[in-house]
Design a protein around this motif. Structure first.
Motif, short mmCIF file in Angstrom:
data_model
loop_
_atom_site.label_atom_id
_atom_site.label_comp_id
_atom_site.label_asym_id
_atom_site.label_seq_id
_atom_site.Cartn_x
_atom_site.Cartn_y
_atom_site.Cartn_z
N LEU A 1 0.83 -1.21 0.00
CA LEU A 1 0.00 0.00 0.00
C LEU A 1 0.86 1.25 0.00
O LEU A 1 1.75 1.40 0.83
CB LEU A 1 -0.91 0.00 1.22
CG LEU A 1 -1.87 -1.17 1.36
CD1 LEU A 1 -2.61 -1.10 2.69
CD2 LEU A 1 -2.84 -1.21 0.19
N ASN A 2 0.54 2.18 -0.90
CA ASN A 2 1.22 3.48 -0.91
C ASN A 2 0.73 4.39 0.22
O ASN A 2 1.47 5.25 0.67
CB ASN A 2 1.01 4.19 -2.26
CG ASN A 2 1.77 3.51 -3.37
OD1 ASN A 2 2.92 3.13 -3.20
ND2 ASN A 2 1.13 3.34 -4.51
N GLN A 3 -0.52 4.20 0.63
CA GLN A 3 -1.12 5.01 1.69
C GLN A 3 -1.81 4.08 2.69
O GLN A 3 -3.03 3.92 2.65
CB GLN A 3 -2.09 6.02 1.11
CG GLN A 3 -1.43 7.00 0.17
CD GLN A 3 -2.41 8.00 -0.40
OE1 GLN A 3 -3.59 8.04 -0.07
NE2 GLN A 3 -1.90 8.84 -1.27
N PRO A 4 -1.04 3.45 3.58
CA PRO A 4 -1.62 2.45 4.49
C PRO A 4 -2.77 2.99 5.35
O PRO A 4 -3.62 2.21 5.77
CB PRO A 4 -0.45 2.01 5.36
CG PRO A 4 0.77 2.57 4.76
CD PRO A 4 0.38 3.61 3.76
N GLN A 5 -2.82 4.29 5.60
CA GLN A 5 -3.91 4.85 6.40
C GLN A 5 -5.26 4.70 5.69
O GLN A 5 -6.31 4.80 6.32
CB GLN A 5 -3.64 6.31 6.76
CG GLN A 5 -3.75 7.29 5.61
CD GLN A 5 -2.52 7.37 4.71
OE1 GLN A 5 -1.57 6.60 4.84
NE2 GLN A 5 -2.53 8.30 3.78
N GLY A 6 -5.25 4.44 4.39
CA GLY A 6 -6.49 4.27 3.63
C GLY A 6 -7.00 2.85 3.59
O GLY A 6 -8.03 2.58 2.98
N TRP A 7 -6.32 1.91 4.23
CA TRP A 7 -6.72 0.51 4.26
C TRP A 7 -7.72 0.36 5.40
O TRP A 7 -7.37 0.44 6.58
CB TRP A 7 -5.49 -0.37 4.46
CG TRP A 7 -5.66 -1.83 4.20
CD1 TRP A 7 -5.31 -2.83 5.06
CD2 TRP A 7 -6.15 -2.48 3.03
NE1 TRP A 7 -5.56 -4.06 4.49
CE2 TRP A 7 -6.08 -3.87 3.23
CE3 TRP A 7 -6.67 -2.02 1.81
CZ2 TRP A 7 -6.49 -4.80 2.28
CZ3 TRP A 7 -7.07 -2.94 0.85
CH2 TRP A 7 -6.98 -4.31 1.09
N ILE A 8 -9.00 0.18 5.07
CA ILE A 8 -10.07 0.19 6.05
C ILE A 8 -11.04 -0.96 5.77
O ILE A 8 -11.16 -1.43 4.64
CB ILE A 8 -10.80 1.56 6.05
CG1 ILE A 8 -11.23 1.95 4.64
CG2 ILE A 8 -9.91 2.64 6.64
CD1 ILE A 8 -11.89 3.30 4.51
N ALA A 9 -11.72 -1.41 6.82
CA ALA A 9 -12.60 -2.57 6.68
C ALA A 9 -13.73 -2.51 7.69
O ALA A 9 -13.74 -1.68 8.59
CB ALA A 9 -11.79 -3.86 6.89
N GLN A 10 -14.67 -3.44 7.52
CA GLN A 10 -15.73 -3.62 8.50
C GLN A 10 -16.24 -5.05 8.44
O GLN A 10 -16.24 -5.68 7.38
CB GLN A 10 -16.88 -2.63 8.30
CG GLN A 10 -17.68 -2.81 7.04
CD GLN A 10 -18.87 -1.85 7.00
OE1 GLN A 10 -19.86 -2.07 7.71
NE2 GLN A 10 -18.77 -0.81 6.20
N SER A 11 -16.66 -5.54 9.60
CA SER A 11 -17.31 -6.84 9.68
C SER A 11 -18.74 -6.66 9.21
O SER A 11 -19.41 -5.68 9.55
CB SER A 11 -17.29 -7.34 11.12
OG SER A 11 -18.06 -8.52 11.22
N LEU A 12 -19.22 -7.61 8.42
CA LEU A 12 -20.61 -7.57 7.96
C LEU A 12 -21.47 -8.57 8.73
O LEU A 12 -22.61 -8.82 8.36
CB LEU A 12 -20.67 -7.86 6.45
CG LEU A 12 -19.94 -6.85 5.57
CD1 LEU A 12 -20.08 -7.23 4.10
CD2 LEU A 12 -20.45 -5.43 5.80
N THR A 13 -20.90 -9.12 9.79
CA THR A 13 -21.62 -10.07 10.63
C THR A 13 -21.62 -9.53 12.06
O THR A 13 -21.07 -8.47 12.33
CB THR A 13 -20.93 -11.45 10.61
OG1 THR A 13 -19.67 -11.35 11.28
CG2 THR A 13 -20.75 -11.98 9.20
N GLU A 14 -22.17 -10.30 12.95
CA GLU A 14 -22.15 -9.93 14.37
C GLU A 14 -20.76 -10.12 14.98
O GLU A 14 -20.46 -9.57 16.03
CB GLU A 14 -23.16 -10.79 15.15
CG GLU A 14 -24.60 -10.61 14.70
CD GLU A 14 -25.15 -9.24 15.02
OE1 GLU A 14 -24.84 -8.70 16.09
OE2 GLU A 14 -25.89 -8.70 14.18
#
Length: 179
Positions: A144-157
């Motif tokens: 990643l050139n901009q690691p601060q932009g690597w983002i995620a979310q759980s779609l389950t509980e």
């Protein structure tokens, strides 16, 4: 606003939307790159690894979003990468993108996807539930050139927990210039 998952009928309009939107915001070179990426994703990604959602109003394409499968060698969870995302320049700032993203994430939840990840502006995507993650916890398929932009979310509980890598992405994304 109406949503559609029919990308084959409107493939060229979708690619043109991405090219023109990114040209307007990032310049001609980026517009050409993202337009070509959209065309490649549509033409070359197996259907079971691709989800495309579009937003329409009165026959006009307002926005589009791609989700492609990410696989992790050491983890059975179902993960999709959300990228790219585009909203027609004249419709930006009116909530179209956020509603389209929420619609796409909800559809993925309903199909049993565990995690959505993207590479973009944490402030914007934070509004729809994405949070920063480290590459150690969620390996990226390319550096990643901009690691601060690597983002995620759980779609389950279940909480978002580390994924065992390495990660593999759709062939169209396997280009360091995109990361």
């Amino acid at each position: 606003m109406d949503y559609s998952t029919d990308y084959t009928t409107h493939a060229e309009a979708i690619a043109d939307l991405f090219a023109s939107t990114f040209t307007s915001s990032e310049g001609a070179e980026e517009g050409a790159l993202i337009g070509a990426l959209a065309r490649s994703l549509i033409a070359e990604t197996p259907a079971e690894h691709l989800r495309i959602f579009t937003a329409w109003e009165d026959g006009a394409l307002l926005g589009g979003i791609f989700f492609t499968r990410l696989t992790y060698a050491g983890d059975p969870r179902k993960v999709f990468l959300m990228a790219p995302v585009a909203v027609a320049t004249e419709r930006q700032g009116k909530g179209v993108g956020q509603r389209l993203i929420a619609h796409g994430l909800d559809a993925l939840r309903q199909e049993g996807v565990d995690i959505a990840v993207t590479y973009g502006d944490p402030t914007f995507y934070g509004r729809v539930g994405f949070k920063p993650v480290s590459e150690a916890d969620l390996p990226a398929p390319q550096p990643l050139n901009q690691p601060q932009g690597w983002i995620a979310q759980s779609l389950t509980e279940a909480p978002l927990t580390p994924l065992g890598g390495p990660a593999r992405c759709a062939a169209a994304f396997d280009d360091p210039a995109l990361w």
